[in-house]
Scaffold this motif. Structure first.
Motif, PDB file in Angstrom:
ATOM      1  N   ARG A   1      18.465  55.544  29.341  1.00  0.00           N
ATOM      2  CA  ARG A   1      19.323  54.571  30.021  1.00  0.00           C
ATOM      3  C   ARG A   1      20.605  54.326  29.217  1.00  0.00           C
ATOM      4  NH1 ARG A   1      18.848  50.247  33.737  1.00  0.00           N
ATOM      5  NH2 ARG A   1      16.635  50.641  34.043  1.00  0.00           N
ATOM      6  N   GLU A   2      20.477  54.181  27.887  1.00  0.00           N
ATOM      7  CA  GLU A   2      21.649  53.948  27.043  1.00  0.00           C
ATOM      8  C   GLU A   2      22.632  55.112  27.141  1.00  0.00           C
ATOM      9  OE1 GLU A   2      20.456  53.163  23.066  1.00  0.00           O
ATOM     10  OE2 GLU A   2      19.394  51.302  23.540  1.00  0.00           O
ATOM     11  N   ARG A   3      22.102  56.335  27.163  1.00  0.00           N
ATOM     12  CA  ARG A   3      22.991  57.507  27.233  1.00  0.00           C
ATOM     13  C   ARG A   3      23.672  57.595  28.595  1.00  0.00           C
ATOM     14  NH1 ARG A   3      20.334  62.495  23.838  1.00  0.00           N
ATOM     15  NH2 ARG A   3      18.939  61.276  22.529  1.00  0.00           N
TER      16      ARG A   3
ATOM     17  N   ASP B   1      21.522  57.451  36.961  1.00  0.00           N
ATOM     18  CA  ASP B   1      20.454  57.803  37.903  1.00  0.00           C
ATOM     19  C   ASP B   1      19.261  56.904  37.599  1.00  0.00           C
ATOM     20  OD1 ASP B   1      18.429  58.913  39.447  1.00  0.00           O
ATOM     21  OD2 ASP B   1      19.119  60.977  39.156  1.00  0.00           O
ATOM     22  N   ILE B   2      19.224  55.759  38.269  1.00  0.00           N
ATOM     23  CA  ILE B   2      18.174  54.764  38.012  1.00  0.00           C
ATOM     24  C   ILE B   2      16.794  55.312  38.352  1.00  0.00           C
ATOM     25  CG2 ILE B   2      17.264  52.513  38.726  1.00  0.00           C
ATOM     26  CD1 ILE B   2      19.616  52.304  36.858  1.00  0.00           C
ATOM     27  N   ASP B   3      16.708  56.088  39.450  1.00  0.00           N
ATOM     28  CA  ASP B   3      15.397  56.611  39.835  1.00  0.00           C
ATOM     29  C   ASP B   3      14.843  57.552  38.773  1.00  0.00           C
ATOM     30  OD1 ASP B   3      13.270  57.065  42.036  1.00  0.00           O
ATOM     31  OD2 ASP B   3      13.895  59.108  41.510  1.00  0.00           O
ATOM     32  N   TYR B   4      15.727  58.335  38.134  1.00  0.00           N
ATOM     33  CA  TYR B   4      15.246  59.226  37.084  1.00  0.00           C
ATOM     34  C   TYR B   4      14.729  58.426  35.888  1.00  0.00           C
ATOM     35  CZ  TYR B   4      15.083  62.705  33.405  1.00  0.00           C
ATOM     36  OH  TYR B   4      14.662  63.495  32.365  1.00  0.00           O
ATOM     37  N   VAL B   5      15.439  57.349  35.539  1.00  0.00           N
ATOM     38  CA  VAL B   5      14.969  56.485  34.456  1.00  0.00           C
ATOM     39  C   VAL B   5      13.618  55.868  34.834  1.00  0.00           C
ATOM     40  CG1 VAL B   5      15.441  54.418  33.086  1.00  0.00           C
ATOM     41  CG2 VAL B   5      17.306  55.987  33.648  1.00  0.00           C
ATOM     42  N   THR B   6      13.489  55.459  36.090  1.00  0.00           N
ATOM     43  CA  THR B   6      12.213  54.919  36.570  1.00  0.00           C
ATOM     44  C   THR B   6      11.096  55.943  36.414  1.00  0.00           C
ATOM     45  OG1 THR B   6      13.354  53.509  38.173  1.00  0.00           O
ATOM     46  CG2 THR B   6      11.016  53.941  38.569  1.00  0.00           C
TER      47      THR B   6
END
Length: 501
Positions: free
Chosen positions: A433-435, A454-459
């Motif tokens: 997320r930071e990157r 890409d929030i879904d990828y972080v999820t």
């Protein structure tokens, strides 16, 4: 336009085209269809040569394009070509009759014909089909380009490379070597699949239209979905979807994928290109190094018969193990600049002294990236792993445990060209997320190749992705190496070109 309802779609009508269209009209007036529905072939040219033995009767039905023809009164010879090669045909008036022989005599170079007859060997030792019947299967209206002599000079009517790319169908007809190069490319892809399948990788397919493009630093193409009324992006890489599959429990996956990047066109770049991407759970970039050199060297041995190849005047030895050098050391080797030890202001000063144009607002490692492209790449001829990149340039790779400012990433360079890119994949959702947030800031500052959030990828990562290694190999560039060409257009059947006026 040609009279009588016969039209061609361009204005470059010449006398030969007119003559051939008149032949079509004459054939139809006789009730002969110059484009019949079917012809049942029994043998290819290669099969005829492999099957024939003197003293045995061999009846065949063969088909192909006329590449040469000699008319000698009541007997005529021609060579027809199919995908397997050339075979000679021999037609005699007293054997096939007036009507068929007249048809044979009026055939043009480029016409596609079917012949029936028996096979024999001429006094000169050439395996030949003696024709019992001949059928015109497709009339070639446009004369094929030829190499001829003009004013004492050899003149190739199809020497313009761009025209060959625009009319690849003609290029493939007249240049057997080009056809063989694309067959080699096809076998290269088949060999990659066989290599990975044998290692228990599973081939998958991921979306080509994506709501958020990710997996690479590149400018995407934008399209629109009417039913959903949303903009979508053509994928720049399949990486984030393939790693979602690792989250879901797949442990070894790969995709031979078409990617689209809205960037410049050059001898090394085409906006639409083919990549291999693979991901392996419980592996790291060292495992990806092993797979890369084993796969490429094995394919060279299988397809070319050797691991020592010639490329653009250089002798390239693909035999493992390949050399390794860190990104920082490679820069130091070819520029005497140690980017790890200097500050931004000093980097700007030293790089400008090298004559490289840079923007003062660029970060130190973005400057280093420019220097690497200008001063390092072309010097790396033998297969070499450039390892351990700055974290800023690799937002999806895992940091080194001994130095978090650098990541476990490598790129393979062969003959001055990047061939592969691989990481120990980042699986920490907080770090990821930071990157992404850093990439968003770069994008807001004007870097239109920086990645989107890409929030879904972080999820997905929050559900847990196992430690993994990932690898991408440019198929077009690998094909360039194997067929020994300096232009990517020679490995793409229909490369994108600026429209003709």
């Amino acid at each position: 336009m040609i009279s009588g309802g016969y039209q061609i779609m361009t204005e470059d009508i010449n006398d030969l085209v007119v003559q051939r269209i008149e032949k079509v009209k004459a054939l139809r007036a006789k009730g002969i269809n110059p484009y019949p529905i079917r012809f049942k072939r029994t043998h290819t040219a290669a099969q005829i040569k492999e099957t024939f033995s003197e003293g045995q009767e061999l009846q065949v039905k063969a088909a192909g394009r006329i590449k040469s023809k000699r008319v000698m009164g009541k007997a005529s010879f021609a060579h027809i070509e199919d995908m397997s090669g050339l075979v000679q045909v021999y037609a005699r008036l007293d054997r096939i009759g007036d009507e068929k022989y007249e048809l044979f005599k009026t055939l043009d170079l480029g016409d596609i014909i079917g012949v029936s007859g028996h096979v024999f060997k001429t006094k000169q030792g050439e395996i030949t089909i003696e024709v019992d019947d001949v059928v015109l299967l497709a009339k070639c209206i446009r004369p094929l380009p030829v190499v001829k002599e003009k004013d004492g000079k050899v003149f190739d009517e199809f020497a313009d490379r761009e025209q060959r790319y625009r009319q690849r169908y003609v290029d493939l007809i007249v240049n057997t070597q080009v056809r063989q190069q694309f067959i080699l490319r096809s076998r290269l892809i088949t060999g990659i699949r066989a290599f990975l399948n044998q290692k228990d990788f599973i081939e998958v397919e991921t979306p080509m239209m994506q709501a958020i493009p990710g997996g690479a630093a590149a400018r995407p193409f934008i399209t629109h979905h009417n039913a959903l009324d949303i903009d979508l992006y053509l994928r720049i890489a399949p990486e984030l979807y393939l790693k979602r599959l690792l989250v879901g429990g797949f442990e070894k996956v790969y995709e031979l994928n078409r990617n689209f990047r809205n960037e410049g066109i050059s001898t090394r770049h085409n906006p639409e290109f083919t990549m291999l991407e693979l991901y392996q759970a419980y592996a790291d970039y060292n495992d990806m190094m092993a797979i890369t050199q084993e796969m490429i060297s094995t394919l060279a041995q299988q397809l070319l018969g050797t691991m020592i190849i010639q490329y653009q005047g250089n002798t390239i030895d693909l035999t493992p193990p390949w050399d390794k050098i860190t990104y920082v050391d490679a820069l130091k080797k070819y520029t005497d600049i140690n980017f790890q030890e200097i500050e931004h202001s000093e980097a700007v000063q030293k790089v400008k002294a090298l004559g490289i144009e840079i923007d003062d607002s660029m970060t130190k490692w973005k400057i280093a990236e420019e220097v690497f492209e200008e001063k390092v790449e072309a010097n790396v001829i033998q297969p070499t792993f450039i390892i351990d990149y700055p974290k800023e340039l690799s937002p999806l790779a895992k940091s080194r445990e001994d130095n978090p400012e650098f990541v476990e990433r490598f790129e393979v360079y062969i003959a001055g060209r990047e061939m592969a890119n691989a990481f120990s994949e980042l699986n920490d959702p907080f770090d990821q997320r930071e990157r992404f947030e850093q990439q968003v800031k770069m994008r807001e500052a004007g870097d239109d190749e920086a990645q989107m959030m890409d929030i879904d990828y972080v999820t997905a990562l929050e559900y847990g992705m196992p430690p993994a290694g990932g690898l991408g190999i440019g198929i077009d560039r690998l094909a360039m190496l194997f067929i020994d060409t300096a232009s990517i257009k020679d490995t793409i059947l229909f490369p994108l070109l600026k429209p003709e006026r």
